[in-house]
Write a protein that holds these residues in place. Sequence first.
Motif: not given
Length: 274
Positions: A122-139
């Motif tokens: 998947y792709v997502r915006p770089q450097g955003r707070f919600m990007s880190y949250v989404g990466d973590g929850l997806s992981g």
Amino acid sequence: MDTQTRILEQIAPYQPWLTLGGVLVLFMLLRVTRKALRYRVDEIGYWLLGARGRLIWFWINAPGVMLHELSHAAVVLLFTPFGFRVTSITLFRVRPTVVRDNIGRVMRNGGRQSLQLGEVQYVRPQGRFMSYVGDGLSGIAPLFGGIIMFAFLYWIATGYNLWDIPLDPHTGLRLLRPDWPWWTLIFAPYLILTVTSELWPSRQDWTGARWFMIGLSVLVLLILGLLWYTQHLGQVIALSAFIAARVDFALIVLIAFDIVFLLIAELTVRGLRR
């Protein structure tokens, strides 16, 4: 006062901590039994298919692998409003894991080749707070997806909810709810085995979720410190022990399933050795 009652009274103050500790002990025991089961299945595979026999374990766990990848994908789809987009999904395909260095070059693996069973890109915006949250929850999504599916399959198999420990004061432990069809035990234990074998996030999943997990751990520690300061920690521990008792029971069920499958695998291996 008899000896048993006196011992129970002495243990009572430590009961919540023993219940919480039981989760760790039983989880480690489950890892041991599952590793032993895989070893036996691999041995059966070597007897039947030679070097390709190790693939049998992965094919057996195909339903669990599919659920693992769908759990990743489901979280990515939930974060679509924040710019997340799935680019490809591979539910099940056994292939060597490609290891790359820091600049993206493919590295040779001199040791035992690990295998990749599925993949969600998947792709997502770089450097955003919600990007880190989404990466973590997806992981860590397979952990929650596997638990939900395990609870559902346990209900299908026995008729009981996972949080209802089926202890009857007159008849003891009841495996099945009265009048529940017995034939559900033909297929549900196998599906439970596959789901829980692929429930744990992979090393790559944990790597992608590391910043989220670090932040979550710090937040949990701050909350516990605040509860201790306000003298509400005891209530939280009591609630945690109540939940842990249900987790302990679920782990005991899984270990019991492993022992049954281990016995079947052991008998099969002995038959092939003759």
